[in-house]
Structures are given as structure tokens and as C-alpha cells.
Design an enzyme around this catalytic site. Sequence first.
Site, PDB file in Angstrom:
ATOM      1  N   GLY A  23      44.270  40.482  33.039  1.00 49.73           N
ATOM      2  CA  GLY A  23      44.447  40.211  34.472  1.00 49.73           C
ATOM      3  C   GLY A  23      45.120  38.870  34.721  1.00 49.73           C
ATOM      4  O   GLY A  23      45.937  38.746  35.643  1.00 49.73           O
ATOM      5  N   GLY A  46      46.675  44.513  29.877  1.00 45.60           N
ATOM      6  CA  GLY A  46      46.099  45.847  29.706  1.00 45.60           C
ATOM      7  C   GLY A  46      46.404  46.481  28.368  1.00 45.60           C
ATOM      8  O   GLY A  46      46.205  45.886  27.318  1.00 45.60           O
ATOM      9  N   ARG A  96      38.924  37.287  20.447  1.00 43.32           N
ATOM     10  CA  ARG A  96      38.799  36.164  21.393  1.00 43.32           C
ATOM     11  C   ARG A  96      38.113  34.962  20.744  1.00 43.32           C
ATOM     12  O   ARG A  96      38.455  33.816  21.045  1.00 43.32           O
ATOM     13  CB  ARG A  96      38.014  36.607  22.624  1.00 43.32           C
ATOM     14  N   LYS A 140      50.345  53.886  36.938  1.00 40.04           N
ATOM     15  CA  LYS A 140      50.611  53.953  38.380  1.00 40.04           C
ATOM     16  C   LYS A 140      51.526  52.844  38.856  1.00 40.04           C
ATOM     17  O   LYS A 140      51.453  51.727  38.355  1.00 40.04           O
ATOM     18  CB  LYS A 140      49.298  53.812  39.134  1.00 40.04           C
TER      19      LYS A 140
HETATM   20  P1  AMP Z   1      48.071  50.785  32.933  1.00 41.82           P
HETATM   21  O1  AMP Z   1      46.634  50.411  32.741  1.00 41.82           O
HETATM   22  O2  AMP Z   1      48.460  51.018  34.358  1.00 41.82           O
HETATM   23  O3  AMP Z   1      48.997  49.851  32.193  1.00 41.82           O
HETATM   24  O4  AMP Z   1      48.234  52.222  32.290  1.00 41.82           O
HETATM   25  C1  AMP Z   1      48.127  52.458  30.916  1.00 41.82           C
HETATM   26  C2  AMP Z   1      47.909  53.919  30.725  1.00 41.82           C
HETATM   27  O5  AMP Z   1      49.005  54.633  31.249  1.00 41.82           O
HETATM   28  C3  AMP Z   1      47.776  54.328  29.286  1.00 41.82           C
HETATM   29  O6  AMP Z   1      46.447  54.700  29.048  1.00 41.82           O
HETATM   30  C4  AMP Z   1      48.731  55.510  29.167  1.00 41.82           C
HETATM   31  O7  AMP Z   1      48.145  56.620  28.522  1.00 41.82           O
HETATM   32  C5  AMP Z   1      49.001  55.863  30.604  1.00 41.82           C
HETATM   33  N1  AMP Z   1      50.277  56.573  30.772  1.00 41.82           N
HETATM   34  C6  AMP Z   1      51.493  56.211  30.326  1.00 41.82           C
HETATM   35  N2  AMP Z   1      52.394  57.164  30.609  1.00 41.82           N
HETATM   36  C7  AMP Z   1      51.759  58.166  31.245  1.00 41.82           C
HETATM   37  C8  AMP Z   1      52.142  59.435  31.763  1.00 41.82           C
HETATM   38  N3  AMP Z   1      53.397  59.841  31.700  1.00 41.82           N
HETATM   39  N4  AMP Z   1      51.195  60.191  32.337  1.00 41.82           N
HETATM   40  C9  AMP Z   1      49.922  59.767  32.414  1.00 41.82           C
HETATM   41  N5  AMP Z   1      49.479  58.574  31.935  1.00 41.82           N
HETATM   42  C10 AMP Z   1      50.397  57.785  31.352  1.00 41.82           C
END
Ligand code: AMP
Length: 417
Positions: free
Chosen positions: A398, A375, A35, A218
Site C-alpha cells: 500500500g 500487491g 520483513r 480491476k
Molecule cells: P491486484 O491485486 O488488483 O493487483 O490484482 C492481482 C490479481 O489480478 C491476481 O490475483 C491475478 O490473478 C488477477 N488477474 C490478472 N489478470 C486477470 C484476468 N484477466 N482475470 C481475472 N483476474 C486477473
Amino acid sequence: MVNIDQINFENKRVVIRVDFNVPLDDNFNITDDTRMRAALPTINKVLNDNGMVVLMSHLGRPKKNPDPKYSIKPIIKHLEELLGRPVQFATDCMKAADQVAALKPGEVLVLENLRFYAEEEGKPRGVEKGEEGYDDAKKAVKASQKDFTKILAGYGEYYINDAFGTAHRAHASTALIADYFDANHKMYGYLMGKEVAAVNKVMNEIQHPFTAIMGGSKVSTKIEIIENLLTKVDNLILCGGMTYTFKKALGGKIGNSICEDDKLDLALDILAKAKEKGVNLVLAIDCVVGDKFGNDANTQVVDPMNIPEGWEGMDIGPKTRELFANVIKGSKTILWNGPCGVFEFDTFAQGSKAIAEAIAAATKEGGAFSLIGGGDSVACINKFGLADQVSYVSTGGGALLEAIEGKELPGIAAIKK
Ligand code: AMP
């Protein structure tokens, strides 16, 4: 609104909002200075013009003033190394007027953490929303926020916002301050300008086919983004942990895979909307499952509609890698947010790697514009060493996500006013 390159800052005081919210270890050593480096072109532009620079930033989430754990002072030495010149420090961002007035052309002053004052965020301290006294405390902090902002604005004849990472916050230093400068005296810094241009390319100046790849854990955290993208994209690849919410909603057996049971109807709704809008929504057709959540899990490739009991979907399988790569390679605009597997474990990183490689190929060979961000996507593209082979990797987590949701970011709107 003016462009930074149109201005000669000679003998001018310029107050620049940067994002120096860098990670520090327990001994206050900077563990990642990305940054800080990202702000250098803007700072150097003003210095090379023989202007005077006042830098302001937040760091972490301090709750009082002063809060030594969150002092900006430990980063001064490194900033001096990066700029190749001495850097002065004001120990209180509200009491820096004398130091600002004493600045000479080519000199730099950094203000102590803006968030030592509740007025920066305009949120009361010591009382939570819903608790007695919150409304009065909020009124009080909002009232004193005006004076706080005015003092910061008084430090410069020009205001530059180069902190894209906080552009989604309507804080004193990121948005309110801009009201004290007319259109010829406020502008984006170079980093902010690049981020805004990149977002524009995927939200407004779209070259079709446009493919968005949304992964992560999610679906609930990505609903607004998915809904906004459904109005813009030709192809929407949904992958990562959210795959299994969709597969279960479609009647699949998902074993121990991550799933949001309260979002099954939402998943069906998204599928219906995609159909209605003629969007090609692509889900995995095979997946790599593990018998535990770890790098040393036993693995097998199975149908994501029929995952055996005791096994968990952790990555896309080889047929899906090919399917996704083909869609990506046929695209002219690409947006990627969120890995398609648990890429932190090498055993389950192959799918995300294949996506990164397909995006790099589409960019290089197909002339596509590709934006990666939000992220974990940045950590993911860095892990595969492909960050310099895509069009743009955003620095704003974000802020980027809110921009993709279609929201106008206060920090950007304030400069445009
Ligand atoms: P996000 O912050 O929602 O973008 O989520 C990122 C995270 O999703 C990463 O740390 C990945 O390890 C996790 N992720 C990706 N695919 C899967 C999966 N099939 N099961 C559990 N976690 C996952």
C-alpha cells in the site's frame, strides 16, 4: 535530516520502527521472514557501533490489550537467530522504561505489539465511524495519543524509521514520534532509504522513455495511480483483468471476462486523456481465454474485442507478449504493478512471465532502472525467479501504491521535517 551512515551510535539508545508484521501459522511459526531480514542491516549498524537497540512494530490487527493471538513474542527466537545474539522482550510497550534504561551497548529490546494500544493508530475501539459516541471516543484517543507517543520517544536518543510498509500511515510510531527528535536525531533506516530512492527514480528523476505496466484485476483500484502516471510516462501498458473493461467500453464483446460495468466511461476518459497527453497507451491485441476459471481450463487465443460466449480472458496472447516486450525493452525507466493474467495458474502465467523477462532484459542489457512492487507483483516476479534481475523490488504494498499516486507519505514527511 541526517544519513544513518553519518552517525556513530556508540553508547546511544536508538528506537527503531521496524515492520515485523510477519505472517504466522496457527502454531505461531513464521511462514515468511522477509520483513525481518530486510530490517537487519539497520539493526546491525547500530549494534556494530555498540549502540543499544529498542525495536518497535505492529503485528496484525489486534483489538484489545493484551491480545495473545497477535503477540510479538513468538518472533523473538527467530530474531535471536538472525542477529546471532540474545534479544530481550518488553511485555507492554508502555511499561518498558526500566528495561530500556538497563540496556547495555550491543543489547536489543523488542517491545510488545504497539497496536495493543488504540493510541498507536489514533482510532477509537469498540465504536465505528458514524455510530453514536464515535467523535468523543476519537477525541479521547487523540488526546491520549500524545502521551503514548512521548513515552515511545523517551526510549531513544535517536529515532530511525525503517518500516516503509507502514510509511503511508500517520501513526504514533511511524510519524508523530518524529516530532520529538530534531533533524540530527531522526533518519531513515537502510531499507527505508532504498525504497525512497527507488520511488524517486520513477517519480522524479525519470530517464525517458518511461514505461509503466499496470495490471491486476480491476481498474477501480488503480485510477489515481493511472491518472498520476499519465502525467509522467511515455508508455502506459494496461493489462490484466482491467483490459476487458476497456475493450467493452470500446464496443468489444468480452464473453465471461471480468469487467467493471460502472467504469466504462472512466475507461474511455483514460484513453482520451492519454491521447491528449501524448502517452502511448498500450492494450492487449490478443488474449488467452479459458472456458472456466481454473488451471485445467480449455484454452484458445482470440481477439479481446471478440471473445466467444462462455469464455473468459485470463492472459495476454503471443502477439501481445511480443508487443509489450518490445515497448519494455526500449525503455530506460520501468514500473510494474500487477500481473497481466491469472498468473497463479501456470496455464495463464506466460504473459506475466514474458513481462518479467522483458523487464530483466531491459535492466541488464538496456541499463534501464526497473521498480517492481505493490500487491501481487512481488509474488509474480518471485514465481519466475527474476527478483534479483530487476533494479528494485519494493517491500511496501500500500505504501508504494500511495507513493506512485503522488501522495507524500506521512512516515517519510515526518523524517524530512
Ligand atoms: P491486484 O491485486 O488488483 O493487483 O490484482 C492481482 C490479481 O489480478 C491476481 O490475483 C491475478 O490473478 C488477477 N488477474 C490478472 N489478470 C486477470 C484476468 N484477466 N482475470 C481475472 N483476474 C486477473
